[in-house]
Design an enzyme around this catalytic site. Structure first.
Site, short mmCIF file in Angstrom:
data_model
loop_
_atom_site.label_atom_id
_atom_site.label_comp_id
_atom_site.label_asym_id
_atom_site.label_seq_id
_atom_site.Cartn_x
_atom_site.Cartn_y
_atom_site.Cartn_z
N ALA A 68 0.84 -1.20 0.00
CA ALA A 68 0.00 0.00 0.00
C ALA A 68 0.88 1.25 0.00
CB ALA A 68 -0.92 0.01 1.22
N ASP A 69 0.33 2.33 -0.52
CA ASP A 69 1.03 3.60 -0.50
C ASP A 69 0.00 4.73 -0.41
OD1 ASP A 69 4.00 4.59 -1.04
OD2 ASP A 69 2.63 6.05 -1.93
N THR A 70 0.31 5.75 0.39
CA THR A 70 -0.61 6.86 0.61
C THR A 70 0.06 8.19 0.27
OG1 THR A 70 -1.69 5.64 2.41
CG2 THR A 70 -2.06 8.03 2.35
#
Length: 198
Positions: A68-70
Protein backbone atom coordinates in the site's frame (compact mmCIF):
# COMPACT_ATOMS: atom_id res chain seq x y z
CA UNK A 1 -4.78 -20.02 5.47
CA UNK A 2 -1.28 -18.55 5.83
CA UNK A 3 -1.20 -14.97 7.16
CA UNK A 4 -1.20 -12.14 4.63
CA UNK A 5 2.30 -10.71 4.09
CA UNK A 6 2.28 -6.93 4.57
CA UNK A 7 4.99 -5.32 2.41
CA UNK A 8 5.05 -2.17 4.55
CA UNK A 9 6.74 -1.01 7.75
CA UNK A 10 3.89 1.41 8.57
CA UNK A 11 2.71 1.01 12.18
CA UNK A 12 -0.64 2.55 11.17
CA UNK A 13 -1.27 -0.17 8.58
CA UNK A 14 -0.36 -2.84 11.11
CA UNK A 15 -2.85 -1.38 13.60
CA UNK A 16 -5.63 -1.25 10.99
CA UNK A 17 -5.11 -4.88 9.96
CA UNK A 18 -5.08 -5.91 13.62
CA UNK A 19 -8.32 -3.99 14.27
CA UNK A 20 -9.93 -5.74 11.31
CA UNK A 21 -8.81 -9.14 12.55
CA UNK A 22 -6.88 -9.87 9.36
CA UNK A 23 -4.05 -12.28 10.13
CA UNK A 24 -0.73 -10.95 8.79
CA UNK A 25 3.04 -10.85 9.11
CA UNK A 26 5.28 -7.91 8.20
CA UNK A 27 7.97 -8.00 5.55
CA UNK A 28 8.73 -4.42 4.45
CA UNK A 29 9.72 -3.74 0.88
CA UNK A 30 12.86 -1.77 0.12
CA UNK A 31 12.03 -1.41 -3.57
CA UNK A 32 13.01 1.88 -5.15
CA UNK A 33 9.88 4.01 -5.51
CA UNK A 34 10.00 5.12 -9.14
CA UNK A 35 6.94 7.04 -10.31
CA UNK A 36 5.99 7.08 -14.01
CA UNK A 37 2.35 8.19 -13.59
CA UNK A 38 0.92 11.68 -13.03
CA UNK A 39 -2.67 11.07 -11.87
CA UNK A 40 -2.75 10.67 -8.06
CA UNK A 41 -4.83 7.48 -8.13
CA UNK A 42 -2.41 5.94 -10.66
CA UNK A 43 0.65 7.08 -8.66
CA UNK A 44 -0.45 5.28 -5.49
CA UNK A 45 -1.54 2.20 -7.43
CA UNK A 46 1.86 2.07 -9.14
CA UNK A 47 3.76 2.48 -5.85
CA UNK A 48 1.65 -0.14 -4.08
CA UNK A 49 2.31 -2.56 -6.94
CA UNK A 50 6.07 -1.93 -6.75
CA UNK A 51 6.15 -2.75 -3.03
CA UNK A 52 3.91 -5.77 -3.37
CA UNK A 53 5.66 -7.32 -6.38
CA UNK A 54 9.08 -6.76 -4.74
CA UNK A 55 8.11 -8.97 -1.79
CA UNK A 56 6.13 -11.43 -3.96
CA UNK A 57 9.39 -12.21 -5.79
CA UNK A 58 11.14 -13.02 -2.50
CA UNK A 59 8.65 -15.35 -0.83
CA UNK A 60 7.76 -18.94 -1.58
CA UNK A 61 4.57 -20.97 -1.42
CA UNK A 62 0.89 -20.12 -1.70
CA UNK A 63 0.58 -16.67 -0.11
CA UNK A 64 -1.26 -13.36 -0.28
CA UNK A 65 1.12 -10.38 -0.41
CA UNK A 66 -0.20 -6.87 0.33
CA UNK A 67 1.36 -3.51 -0.56
CA UNK A 68 0.00 0.00 0.00
CA UNK A 69 1.03 3.60 -0.50
CA UNK A 70 -0.61 6.86 0.61
CA UNK A 71 -0.18 10.40 -0.70
CA UNK A 72 -1.75 13.78 -0.05
CA UNK A 73 -2.76 15.66 -3.20
CA UNK A 74 -3.35 19.41 -3.12
CA UNK A 75 -3.65 21.97 -5.93
CA UNK A 76 -2.08 19.64 -8.48
CA UNK A 77 0.86 18.66 -6.28
CA UNK A 78 1.77 15.47 -4.44
CA UNK A 79 2.71 16.04 -0.81
CA UNK A 80 4.78 13.19 0.56
CA UNK A 81 6.53 12.90 3.91
CA UNK A 82 8.37 16.09 4.94
CA UNK A 83 12.15 15.82 5.08
CA UNK A 84 12.62 18.76 7.48
CA UNK A 85 10.61 20.63 10.12
CA UNK A 86 10.59 23.64 7.82
CA UNK A 87 9.04 21.57 5.02
CA UNK A 88 6.44 20.17 7.45
CA UNK A 89 5.48 23.70 8.52
CA UNK A 90 5.20 24.83 4.89
CA UNK A 91 2.94 21.89 4.03
CA UNK A 92 0.63 22.61 6.97
CA UNK A 93 0.59 26.33 6.17
CA UNK A 94 -0.58 25.54 2.62
CA UNK A 95 -3.24 23.03 3.76
CA UNK A 96 -4.71 24.96 6.72
CA UNK A 97 -8.27 26.18 6.20
CA UNK A 98 -8.58 24.28 2.92
CA UNK A 99 -9.64 20.91 1.46
CA UNK A 100 -7.22 18.35 0.02
CA UNK A 101 -7.45 14.73 -1.10
CA UNK A 102 -5.77 11.67 0.36
CA UNK A 103 -5.20 8.73 -1.98
CA UNK A 104 -4.18 5.25 -0.91
CA UNK A 105 -3.28 2.64 -3.49
CA UNK A 106 -3.49 -1.03 -2.57
CA UNK A 107 -2.14 -4.06 -4.41
CA UNK A 108 -2.43 -7.65 -3.29
CA UNK A 109 -1.03 -10.62 -5.14
CA UNK A 110 -2.66 -14.01 -4.61
CA UNK A 111 -0.24 -16.81 -5.37
CA UNK A 112 -1.43 -20.39 -5.78
CA UNK A 113 1.14 -22.83 -7.15
CA UNK A 114 2.58 -21.33 -10.32
CA UNK A 115 -0.40 -19.05 -10.79
CA UNK A 116 -0.47 -15.44 -9.52
CA UNK A 117 -3.37 -12.99 -9.57
CA UNK A 118 -2.72 -9.27 -9.16
CA UNK A 119 -5.45 -7.03 -7.71
CA UNK A 120 -4.92 -3.26 -7.53
CA UNK A 121 -7.27 -0.46 -6.48
CA UNK A 122 -7.18 3.00 -4.94
CA UNK A 123 -9.40 4.97 -2.60
CA UNK A 124 -9.81 8.76 -2.30
CA UNK A 125 -10.89 10.74 0.78
CA UNK A 126 -11.39 14.52 0.92
CA UNK A 127 -10.18 16.19 4.13
CA UNK A 128 -10.91 19.77 5.21
CA UNK A 129 -8.83 21.51 7.87
CA UNK A 130 -9.81 24.33 10.19
CA UNK A 131 -7.61 27.44 9.90
CA UNK A 132 -4.39 27.19 11.93
CA UNK A 133 -2.22 30.03 13.17
CA UNK A 134 1.57 29.97 13.08
CA UNK A 135 1.88 29.11 16.75
CA UNK A 136 -0.41 26.08 16.33
CA UNK A 137 1.58 24.93 13.31
CA UNK A 138 4.91 25.44 15.10
CA UNK A 139 3.75 23.53 18.20
CA UNK A 140 2.47 20.63 16.13
CA UNK A 141 5.68 20.41 14.09
CA UNK A 142 7.75 20.49 17.29
CA UNK A 143 5.76 17.50 18.61
CA UNK A 144 7.54 15.40 15.96
CA UNK A 145 4.29 13.76 14.86
CA UNK A 146 4.29 15.08 11.26
CA UNK A 147 7.72 13.82 10.25
CA UNK A 148 6.87 10.32 8.97
CA UNK A 149 3.47 11.14 7.51
CA UNK A 150 2.32 12.19 4.03
CA UNK A 151 1.12 15.79 4.11
CA UNK A 152 2.85 16.32 7.48
CA UNK A 153 -0.07 15.30 9.69
CA UNK A 154 -1.54 12.25 11.42
CA UNK A 155 -5.33 12.32 11.49
CA UNK A 156 -5.39 9.67 14.22
CA UNK A 157 -3.07 11.66 16.50
CA UNK A 158 -2.93 15.17 17.98
CA UNK A 159 -3.86 16.70 14.65
CA UNK A 160 -7.46 15.48 15.06
CA UNK A 161 -8.37 18.85 16.65
CA UNK A 162 -7.74 20.62 13.31
CA UNK A 163 -9.84 18.32 11.10
CA UNK A 164 -13.11 20.00 10.17
CA UNK A 165 -14.60 17.48 7.76
CA UNK A 166 -13.91 14.16 6.07
CA UNK A 167 -15.68 12.90 2.95
CA UNK A 168 -14.87 9.26 2.40
CA UNK A 169 -13.13 6.51 4.35
CA UNK A 170 -11.38 7.74 7.52
CA UNK A 171 -9.08 4.69 7.59
CA UNK A 172 -7.94 5.57 4.08
CA UNK A 173 -6.43 8.77 5.53
CA UNK A 174 -4.72 6.76 8.29
CA UNK A 175 -3.09 4.66 5.57
CA UNK A 176 -5.24 1.69 4.53
CA UNK A 177 -8.90 1.52 3.37
CA UNK A 178 -9.38 -1.68 5.32
CA UNK A 179 -13.12 -2.11 4.64
CA UNK A 180 -12.57 -1.90 0.87
CA UNK A 181 -9.59 -4.25 1.23
CA UNK A 182 -11.76 -6.79 3.04
CA UNK A 183 -14.37 -6.67 0.26
CA UNK A 184 -11.70 -7.02 -2.44
CA UNK A 185 -10.07 -9.98 -0.65
CA UNK A 186 -13.45 -11.71 -0.41
CA UNK A 187 -14.13 -11.01 -4.08
CA UNK A 188 -10.76 -12.58 -4.92
CA UNK A 189 -11.81 -15.77 -3.13
CA UNK A 190 -9.71 -15.32 0.02
CA UNK A 191 -11.54 -17.27 2.76
CA UNK A 192 -13.25 -14.89 5.17
CA UNK A 193 -11.52 -11.92 3.57
CA UNK A 194 -8.33 -12.95 5.37
CA UNK A 195 -9.90 -12.61 8.82
CA UNK A 196 -8.63 -15.16 11.32
CA UNK A 197 -11.31 -16.71 13.54
CA UNK A 198 -8.83 -18.50 15.78
Amino acid sequence: MEPVILASASPRRRELLQQAGISFEVRPSDAEETITKTEPSEIVEELSFLKCSDIAEKVRGDRVILGADTIVFFQGKVLGKPSTKQEAAEMLESLQGKTHEVYTGVTFIVRKGKHSEVHTFSEKTAVTFYPMNREEIRAYVESGEPMDKAGAYGIQGRFAVFVKEIRGDYNNVVGLPVSRLYQELKRAGIPGGGISHV
